[in-house]
Design a protein around this motif. Structure first.
Motif, PDB file in Angstrom:
ATOM      1  N   ALA A 163      12.475 -19.114   0.208  1.00  0.00           N
ATOM      2  CA  ALA A 163      13.593 -19.937  -0.275  1.00  0.00           C
ATOM      3  C   ALA A 163      13.123 -21.287  -0.806  1.00  0.00           C
ATOM      4  CB  ALA A 163      14.611 -20.143   0.848  1.00  0.00           C
ATOM      5  N   THR A 167       7.456 -25.341  -0.393  1.00  0.00           N
ATOM      6  CA  THR A 167       7.336 -26.031  -1.687  1.00  0.00           C
ATOM      7  C   THR A 167       7.991 -27.411  -1.614  1.00  0.00           C
ATOM      8  OG1 THR A 167       7.358 -23.945  -2.867  1.00  0.00           O
ATOM      9  CG2 THR A 167       8.023 -25.896  -4.132  1.00  0.00           C
ATOM     10  N   GLY A 195       4.659 -21.225  10.338  1.00  0.00           N
ATOM     11  CA  GLY A 195       3.896 -20.199   9.607  1.00  0.00           C
ATOM     12  C   GLY A 195       2.451 -20.664   9.411  1.00  0.00           C
ATOM     13  N   LEU A 225       0.525 -20.610  12.673  1.00  0.00           N
ATOM     14  CA  LEU A 225       0.139 -19.242  13.054  1.00  0.00           C
ATOM     15  C   LEU A 225      -0.983 -18.715  12.161  1.00  0.00           C
ATOM     16  CD1 LEU A 225       3.687 -17.754  13.758  1.00  0.00           C
ATOM     17  CD2 LEU A 225       1.896 -18.199  15.443  1.00  0.00           C
ATOM     18  N   ARG A 226      -0.901 -19.018  10.856  1.00  0.00           N
ATOM     19  CA  ARG A 226      -1.976 -18.554   9.955  1.00  0.00           C
ATOM     20  C   ARG A 226      -3.317 -19.181  10.336  1.00  0.00           C
ATOM     21  NH1 ARG A 226       2.409 -17.951   6.583  1.00  0.00           N
ATOM     22  NH2 ARG A 226       2.553 -20.155   6.128  1.00  0.00           N
ATOM     23  N   MET A 246       3.199 -10.618  12.029  1.00  0.00           N
ATOM     24  CA  MET A 246       3.438 -11.204  10.697  1.00  0.00           C
ATOM     25  C   MET A 246       3.298 -10.129   9.612  1.00  0.00           C
ATOM     26  SD  MET A 246       1.421 -14.736  11.407  1.00  0.00           S
ATOM     27  CE  MET A 246       1.694 -15.743   9.982  1.00  0.00           C
ATOM     28  N   GLY A 256       6.329  -8.398   9.355  1.00  0.00           N
ATOM     29  CA  GLY A 256       7.478  -9.256   9.043  1.00  0.00           C
ATOM     30  C   GLY A 256       8.310  -9.592  10.262  1.00  0.00           C
ATOM     31  N   LEU A 313       9.092 -11.495  14.122  1.00  0.00           N
ATOM     32  CA  LEU A 313       8.911 -12.838  14.660  1.00  0.00           C
ATOM     33  C   LEU A 313       7.998 -12.843  15.886  1.00  0.00           C
ATOM     34  CD1 LEU A 313      12.534 -14.333  14.483  1.00  0.00           C
ATOM     35  CD2 LEU A 313      10.708 -14.408  12.768  1.00  0.00           C
ATOM     36  N   GLY A 352      10.476 -23.730   8.971  1.00  0.00           N
ATOM     37  CA  GLY A 352      10.401 -22.359   9.503  1.00  0.00           C
ATOM     38  C   GLY A 352      10.615 -22.281  11.007  1.00  0.00           C
ATOM     39  N   PHE A 353      11.055 -23.348  11.611  1.00  0.00           N
ATOM     40  CA  PHE A 353      11.376 -23.381  13.034  1.00  0.00           C
ATOM     41  C   PHE A 353      12.569 -24.292  13.226  1.00  0.00           C
ATOM     42  CE2 PHE A 353      11.414 -25.144  17.234  1.00  0.00           C
ATOM     43  CZ  PHE A 353      11.109 -24.080  18.051  1.00  0.00           C
ATOM     44  N   LEU A 380       8.693 -14.043  -3.811  1.00  0.00           N
ATOM     45  CA  LEU A 380       7.678 -13.725  -2.799  1.00  0.00           C
ATOM     46  C   LEU A 380       6.555 -12.869  -3.374  1.00  0.00           C
ATOM     47  CD1 LEU A 380       9.771 -13.030   0.432  1.00  0.00           C
ATOM     48  CD2 LEU A 380       8.275 -14.977  -0.025  1.00  0.00           C
ATOM     49  N   ILE A 411       1.134 -24.315  -2.981  1.00  0.00           N
ATOM     50  CA  ILE A 411       1.900 -23.097  -3.290  1.00  0.00           C
ATOM     51  C   ILE A 411       2.181 -23.008  -4.786  1.00  0.00           C
ATOM     52  CG2 ILE A 411       4.029 -21.815  -2.788  1.00  0.00           C
ATOM     53  CD1 ILE A 411       4.294 -23.657  -0.242  1.00  0.00           C
ATOM     54  N   PHE A 460       7.228 -18.538 -11.806  1.00  0.00           N
ATOM     55  CA  PHE A 460       8.055 -19.753 -11.872  1.00  0.00           C
ATOM     56  C   PHE A 460       7.276 -21.064 -11.793  1.00  0.00           C
ATOM     57  CE2 PHE A 460      10.603 -16.441  -9.610  1.00  0.00           C
ATOM     58  CZ  PHE A 460      11.454 -16.155 -10.659  1.00  0.00           C
ATOM     59  N   MET A 461       6.151 -21.080 -11.090  1.00  0.00           N
ATOM     60  CA  MET A 461       5.382 -22.327 -10.950  1.00  0.00           C
ATOM     61  C   MET A 461       3.898 -21.984 -11.070  1.00  0.00           C
ATOM     62  SD  MET A 461       7.394 -24.344  -7.898  1.00  0.00           S
ATOM     63  CE  MET A 461       9.147 -24.679  -8.002  1.00  0.00           C
ATOM     64  N   ARG A 510      11.063  -8.966   6.058  1.00  0.00           N
ATOM     65  CA  ARG A 510      11.244 -10.368   6.463  1.00  0.00           C
ATOM     66  C   ARG A 510      12.657 -10.841   6.126  1.00  0.00           C
ATOM     67  NH1 ARG A 510       6.623 -12.813   3.161  1.00  0.00           N
ATOM     68  NH2 ARG A 510       7.310 -14.824   3.949  1.00  0.00           N
ATOM     69  N   ILE A 557      16.796 -30.343  -6.843  1.00  0.00           N
ATOM     70  CA  ILE A 557      16.598 -30.229  -5.388  1.00  0.00           C
ATOM     71  C   ILE A 557      15.859 -31.475  -4.877  1.00  0.00           C
ATOM     72  CG2 ILE A 557      15.484 -28.907  -3.533  1.00  0.00           C
ATOM     73  CD1 ILE A 557      15.900 -26.384  -5.259  1.00  0.00           C
TER      74      ILE A 557
HETATM   75  P1  AP5 Z   1       6.444 -18.564   7.258  1.00  0.00           P
HETATM   76  O1  AP5 Z   1       5.130 -18.900   6.725  1.00  0.00           O
HETATM   77  O2  AP5 Z   1       7.287 -19.636   7.853  1.00  0.00           O
HETATM   78  O3  AP5 Z   1       7.223 -17.765   6.159  1.00  0.00           O
HETATM   79  P2  AP5 Z   1       8.760 -17.773   5.721  1.00  0.00           P
HETATM   80  O4  AP5 Z   1       9.754 -18.500   6.522  1.00  0.00           O
HETATM   81  O5  AP5 Z   1       8.992 -16.339   5.589  1.00  0.00           O
HETATM   82  O6  AP5 Z   1       8.732 -18.677   4.529  1.00  0.00           O
HETATM   83  P3  AP5 Z   1       7.769 -18.615   3.344  1.00  0.00           P
HETATM   84  O7  AP5 Z   1       6.557 -19.457   3.637  1.00  0.00           O
HETATM   85  O8  AP5 Z   1       7.522 -17.197   2.955  1.00  0.00           O
HETATM   86  O9  AP5 Z   1       8.668 -19.209   2.198  1.00  0.00           O
HETATM   87  P4  AP5 Z   1       9.141 -20.675   1.853  1.00  0.00           P
HETATM   88  O10 AP5 Z   1      10.593 -20.812   2.132  1.00  0.00           O
HETATM   89  O11 AP5 Z   1       8.221 -21.704   2.430  1.00  0.00           O
HETATM   90  O12 AP5 Z   1       8.992 -20.583   0.281  1.00  0.00           O
HETATM   91  P5  AP5 Z   1       7.880 -21.248  -0.668  1.00  0.00           P
HETATM   92  O13 AP5 Z   1       8.105 -22.700  -0.759  1.00  0.00           O
HETATM   93  O14 AP5 Z   1       6.507 -20.758  -0.337  1.00  0.00           O
HETATM   94  O15 AP5 Z   1       6.310 -17.451   8.396  1.00  0.00           O
HETATM   95  C1  AP5 Z   1       5.465 -16.320   8.236  1.00  0.00           C
HETATM   96  C2  AP5 Z   1       5.549 -15.456   9.492  1.00  0.00           C
HETATM   97  O16 AP5 Z   1       5.132 -16.198  10.647  1.00  0.00           O
HETATM   98  C3  AP5 Z   1       6.952 -14.949   9.860  1.00  0.00           C
HETATM   99  O17 AP5 Z   1       7.293 -13.776   9.155  1.00  0.00           O
HETATM  100  C4  AP5 Z   1       6.803 -14.716  11.374  1.00  0.00           C
HETATM  101  O18 AP5 Z   1       6.107 -13.522  11.631  1.00  0.00           O
HETATM  102  C5  AP5 Z   1       5.926 -15.869  11.798  1.00  0.00           C
HETATM  103  N1  AP5 Z   1       6.699 -17.066  12.186  1.00  0.00           N
HETATM  104  C6  AP5 Z   1       6.741 -18.271  11.528  1.00  0.00           C
HETATM  105  N2  AP5 Z   1       7.579 -19.128  12.130  1.00  0.00           N
HETATM  106  C7  AP5 Z   1       8.087 -18.456  13.205  1.00  0.00           C
HETATM  107  C8  AP5 Z   1       9.037 -18.806  14.204  1.00  0.00           C
HETATM  108  N3  AP5 Z   1       9.653 -19.998  14.218  1.00  0.00           N
HETATM  109  N4  AP5 Z   1       9.331 -17.884  15.128  1.00  0.00           N
HETATM  110  C9  AP5 Z   1       8.737 -16.667  15.141  1.00  0.00           C
HETATM  111  N5  AP5 Z   1       7.843 -16.270  14.218  1.00  0.00           N
HETATM  112  C10 AP5 Z   1       7.525 -17.150  13.253  1.00  0.00           C
HETATM  113  O19 AP5 Z   1       8.351 -20.607  -2.058  1.00  0.00           O
HETATM  114  C11 AP5 Z   1       8.204 -19.227  -2.299  1.00  0.00           C
HETATM  115  C12 AP5 Z   1       7.783 -18.994  -3.755  1.00  0.00           C
HETATM  116  O20 AP5 Z   1       8.843 -19.376  -4.614  1.00  0.00           O
HETATM  117  C13 AP5 Z   1       6.569 -19.837  -4.195  1.00  0.00           C
HETATM  118  O21 AP5 Z   1       5.788 -19.053  -5.051  1.00  0.00           O
HETATM  119  C14 AP5 Z   1       7.178 -21.032  -4.959  1.00  0.00           C
HETATM  120  O22 AP5 Z   1       6.324 -21.478  -5.980  1.00  0.00           O
HETATM  121  C15 AP5 Z   1       8.465 -20.419  -5.517  1.00  0.00           C
HETATM  122  N6  AP5 Z   1       9.595 -21.348  -5.540  1.00  0.00           N
HETATM  123  C16 AP5 Z   1      10.044 -22.089  -4.506  1.00  0.00           C
HETATM  124  N7  AP5 Z   1      11.125 -22.799  -4.870  1.00  0.00           N
HETATM  125  C17 AP5 Z   1      11.358 -22.492  -6.178  1.00  0.00           C
HETATM  126  C18 AP5 Z   1      12.353 -22.899  -7.128  1.00  0.00           C
HETATM  127  N8  AP5 Z   1      13.338 -23.761  -6.795  1.00  0.00           N
HETATM  128  N9  AP5 Z   1      12.299 -22.372  -8.361  1.00  0.00           N
HETATM  129  C19 AP5 Z   1      11.334 -21.491  -8.695  1.00  0.00           C
HETATM  130  N10 AP5 Z   1      10.357 -21.063  -7.846  1.00  0.00           N
HETATM  131  C20 AP5 Z   1      10.389 -21.559  -6.604  1.00  0.00           C
END
Ligand code: AP5
Length: 216
Positions: free
Chosen positions: A15, A19, A36, A39-40, A57, A60, A62, A89-90, A128, A140, A145-146, A175, A207
């Protein structure tokens, strides 16, 4: 004048939480706590937790609430959180939200805002599966898109870009399903507390303007 704020970023995977955390941090020195990323890092260091987390992970799923909340509590006790923080993410479940409240109250901190990035599912899956991350600095990108200026090379540090193992279409769909089942109840939970700021915009500059208005 900069306001010191304690924020949660919530939203489906992809979402934009990471970023827009990075864009906000360019102008505002606050702590960025991405569960995230934590954990990575455990996975990279091949710790016991990392090996356990890697399996979940990849599917997908938690990581258990108590484990992740304990890590966040330790992180929130660090002095850099005095300048405000973004929890990225928390929490991801109601139980995590309750554990967070306990941690914040024992540390004498409070939440100011929960920012919910609301994005359509079809856009999420496109984002994604086209996401790229820098291997060294973590920046990122997105092929659609970017994109980086030079294909597969980080604009900032020149390192190679890679695709996260959980960004396959199959895992991205799981996920998203986990988000609706386990995380989306948080939206109402925080709405009832009057903390919610909902962002439905997808334009990057718009945003950033909304987020800057929260802090300036
Ligand atoms: P985590 O790394 O937190 O992944 P996520 O929440 O699934 O979020 P993402 O990092 O995938 O997405 P994001 O919202 O940060 O989007 P981004 O900015 O990258 O967690 C991974 C795993 O760890 C989980 O599945 C789970 O297993 C575990 N985990 C983590 N936290 C946990 C918790 N609290 N409890 C339990 N387990 C946990 O953007 C995505 C893409 O879109 C990028 O390529 C970006 O360039 C593009 N983009 C973003 N915004 C825009 C826009 N406005 N326009 C165009 N493109 C855009």
């Amino acid at each position: 004048m900069l306001k010191q704020k304690n924020l949660i970023f919530v939203g489906a995977p992809g979402a934009g939480k990471g970023t827009f955390s990075a864009l906000l941090l360019e102008r505002h020195p606050m702590a960025h706590i991405s569960t995230g990323d934590i954990l990575r890092d455990e996975v990279k260091r091949d710790t016991e937790l990392g090996r356990e987390a890697a399996k979940l992970m990849k599917e997908g799923k938690l990581v258990p609430d108590e484990v992740i909340a304990g890590m966040v509590r330790e992180r929130l006790a660090q002095p850099d959180c005095d300048n405000g923080f973004i929890l990225d993410g928390f929490p991801r479940t109601i139980r995590q939200a309750e554990l967070l409240e306990e941690a914040l109250s024992s540390l004498g901190r409070k939440l100011d805002r929960v920012v919910y990035f609301k994005v359509d599912d079809d856009v999420i899956l496109k984002r994604l599966t086209a996401r790229l991350n820098c291997r060294k600095c973590g920046k990122i990108y997105n092929k659609l898109f970017m994109p980086p200026k030079v294909e597969n090379v980080c604009d900032d540090c020149g390192s190679e870009l890679f695709q996260r193992p959980d960004d396959s279409l199959e895992t991205a769909k799981s996920r998203l399903e986990v988000f609706y089942r386990q995380t989306s109840p948080l939206i109402d939970y925080y709405r009832k507390q009057g903390l919610m700021l909902e962002i439905t915009e997808t334009d990057k500059d718009k945003i950033c303007a909304v987020l800057a208005a929260e802090l300036e």
